[in-house]
Design a protein around this motif. Structure first.
Motif, PDB file in Angstrom:
ATOM      1  N   GLU A 128      -7.552  -6.201  -4.802  1.00 33.05           N
ATOM      2  CA  GLU A 128      -6.284  -5.906  -4.252  1.00 33.05           C
ATOM      3  C   GLU A 128      -5.683  -7.138  -3.536  1.00 33.05           C
ATOM      4  O   GLU A 128      -4.511  -7.491  -3.365  1.00 33.05           O
ATOM      5  N   LYS A 129      -6.592  -7.940  -3.345  1.00 33.51           N
ATOM      6  CA  LYS A 129      -6.165  -9.694  -2.759  1.00 33.51           C
ATOM      7  C   LYS A 129      -4.615  -9.946  -3.804  1.00 33.51           C
ATOM      8  O   LYS A 129      -3.922 -10.862  -3.309  1.00 33.51           O
ATOM      9  N   HIS A 130      -5.494  -9.673  -5.540  1.00 31.55           N
ATOM     10  CA  HIS A 130      -3.929 -10.162  -6.593  1.00 31.55           C
ATOM     11  C   HIS A 130      -2.808  -9.733  -6.222  1.00 31.55           C
ATOM     12  O   HIS A 130      -2.382 -10.289  -6.977  1.00 31.55           O
ATOM     13  N   LEU A 131      -3.071  -8.055  -6.014  1.00 32.66           N
ATOM     14  CA  LEU A 131      -2.348  -6.991  -5.718  1.00 32.66           C
ATOM     15  C   LEU A 131      -1.572  -7.703  -4.679  1.00 32.66           C
ATOM     16  O   LEU A 131      -0.022  -6.611  -4.834  1.00 32.66           O
ATOM     17  N   LYS A 132      -1.621  -7.934  -3.441  1.00 32.79           N
ATOM     18  CA  LYS A 132      -0.844  -7.510  -2.223  1.00 32.79           C
ATOM     19  C   LYS A 132       0.291  -8.358  -2.484  1.00 32.79           C
ATOM     20  O   LYS A 132       1.478  -7.192  -1.946  1.00 32.79           O
ATOM     21  N   PRO A 133       0.475  -9.612  -3.029  1.00 33.50           N
ATOM     22  CA  PRO A 133       2.234  -9.963  -3.601  1.00 33.50           C
ATOM     23  C   PRO A 133       2.927  -8.832  -4.516  1.00 33.50           C
ATOM     24  O   PRO A 133       4.128  -9.020  -3.643  1.00 33.50           O
ATOM     25  N   VAL A 134       2.560  -8.298  -5.530  1.00 32.57           N
ATOM     26  CA  VAL A 134       3.365  -7.389  -5.657  1.00 32.57           C
ATOM     27  C   VAL A 134       4.032  -6.290  -5.046  1.00 32.57           C
ATOM     28  O   VAL A 134       5.201  -5.777  -5.011  1.00 32.57           O
ATOM     29  N   VAL A 135       2.472  -5.356  -3.646  1.00 34.34           N
ATOM     30  CA  VAL A 135       2.806  -4.377  -3.216  1.00 34.34           C
ATOM     31  C   VAL A 135       4.355  -5.109  -1.965  1.00 34.34           C
ATOM     32  O   VAL A 135       5.601  -4.391  -2.049  1.00 34.34           O
ATOM     33  N   ASP A 136       3.732  -6.360  -1.429  1.00 34.42           N
ATOM     34  CA  ASP A 136       4.723  -6.684  -0.698  1.00 34.42           C
ATOM     35  C   ASP A 136       6.083  -7.257  -1.676  1.00 34.42           C
ATOM     36  O   ASP A 136       7.478  -6.860  -1.248  1.00 34.42           O
ATOM     37  N   LEU A 137       6.328  -7.050  -2.692  1.00 33.32           N
ATOM     38  CA  LEU A 137       7.412  -7.171  -3.237  1.00 33.32           C
ATOM     39  C   LEU A 137       8.520  -6.210  -2.876  1.00 33.32           C
ATOM     40  O   LEU A 137       9.520  -5.710  -3.760  1.00 33.32           O
ATOM     41  N   HIS A 138       7.448  -4.557  -2.668  1.00 39.79           N
ATOM     42  CA  HIS A 138       8.324  -3.374  -2.912  1.00 39.79           C
ATOM     43  C   HIS A 138       8.081  -2.682  -5.013  1.00 39.79           C
ATOM     44  O   HIS A 138       8.610  -2.072  -5.055  1.00 39.79           O
TER      45      HIS A 138
END
Length: 336
Positions: A40-50
């Motif tokens: 999840e840590k690695h994917l938070k920036p992807v989520v934040d990018l929308h």
């Protein structure tokens, strides 16, 4: 009167639903495989990018442009390039409500261009077809098991397709037998007009490295103007096949003249130009993201170790930690 009012409301709701569907885009990232599993840590920036989609890209390797044997899923590859790694990446991304395009690709030793893969003999062609089928069908099976939304049958393989069109027609049928989701192919920007099987797929996929400006630091307006001849042809192609255009890859390096030859990945280029990347990226969104015939795309490229990637001294494609990331985030946010 009540009956007419009900019908009117239904029509209004249907109209709203259709308009929402028309503006729903694939807001994707090309998620680069790594040595490790992702969390999840690695994917938070992807989520934040929308972002709402990620392309997962396992590689098969061949020694040279005339070598027919494709090697894949070996212990010598990075975890994210193997069947086990791809499976783990898919699970982790889908837990974040990010859908998947599974996009198996060929890598030719020393980075030679895959569009030039061409066998010297009929025997070699047959061997390439066999090994490529094994590679693609194994990942198509995984895509079905994981209920992946989109599967890409190949990337920038112009000579392979031009010389073996019957093979590709057969391959598409075999993939359809295994995998029930949507299919595309990633044609290079200068290849897509000659791709013979668009009618057999669900999206017209294009790696969108079109030349759009000769300026050292092109403005957004320069790039929008440069897109117009390409846009016209893409719209016509979409209408011809009654299929949406999908940018299976898009993006620009943060360097001088980034819109002149956007496909260039030469590490000897040392110029740094964050504004050029930012402007070219914004122009692409302004040109395409409101078009109903355009499905969206996957920005090239996105690494799992966000904090260590991109930044203001990096002149490569990734938008991470650069002004271009803010542009992408703003369009992905309002166009989901």
């Amino acid at each position: 009167m009540a009956r007419y009012l009900t019908c009117f409301l239904v029509l209004i709701l249907c109209s709203c639903s259709m308009n929402t569907a028309q503006h729903s885009k694939i807001n994707g990232v090309s998620f680069v495989a790594s040595r490790d599993s992702i969390s999840e840590k690695h994917l938070k920036p992807v989520v934040d990018l929308h972002a709402n989609y990620a392309a997962i890209m396992p590689f098969g390797f061949i020694k040279n442009l005339e070598h027919p044997e494709l090697i894949y899923n070996t212990d010598r590859q990075w975890f994210g390039e193997t069947l086990m790694g791809v499976s783990q990446y898919i699970d982790a991304l889908e837990r974040q409500n990010i859908q998947i395009m599974l996009k198996p690709q060929i890598w030719v030793w020393r980075g030679e261009y895959t569009g030039h893969i061409k066998m010297p003999t009929e025997l070699a062609w047959k061997e390439l077809e066999e090994t490529y089928s094994n590679f693609i069908l194994e990942y198509a099976k995984l895509a079905q098991e994981k209920h992946v939304a989109l599967f890409c049958i190949g990337t920038e393989l112009e000579q392979f397709i031009a010389h073996r069109p019957e093979y590709w027609q057969t391959l598409i049928k075999l993939i359809r037998e295994l995998y029930k989701g949507k299919l595309t192919y990633a044609a290079n920007w200068d290849e897509y007009k000659r791709t013979p099987f668009w009618s057999e797929l669900d999206f017209i996929g294009i790696d969108a490295y079109f030349p759009i400006s000769d300026e050292k630091t092109p403005s957004v307006e320069d790039c929008v103007i440069g897109w117009q001849p390409h846009k016209k042809l893409l719209k016509e192609l979409s209408e011809t096949y009654d299929k949406s255009i999908l940018f299976t890859e898009f993006g620009y390096r943060s360097m001088d003249y980034t819109g002149k030859e956007p496909w260039v990945s030469d590490y000897e280029i040392t110029s740094l130009n964050l504004i050029a990347q930012e402007n070219a990226t914004e122009a692409l969104f302004e040109t395409f993201w409101d078009e109903n015939w355009f499905a969206g795309g996957f920005v090239w490229k996105w690494f799992h170790n966000y904090e260590e990637r991109g930044g203001e001294t990096d002149n490569q494609f990734t938008p991470q930690n650069k002004p271009a990331e803010t542009v992408i985030k703003s369009f992905y946010d309002i166009k989901k």
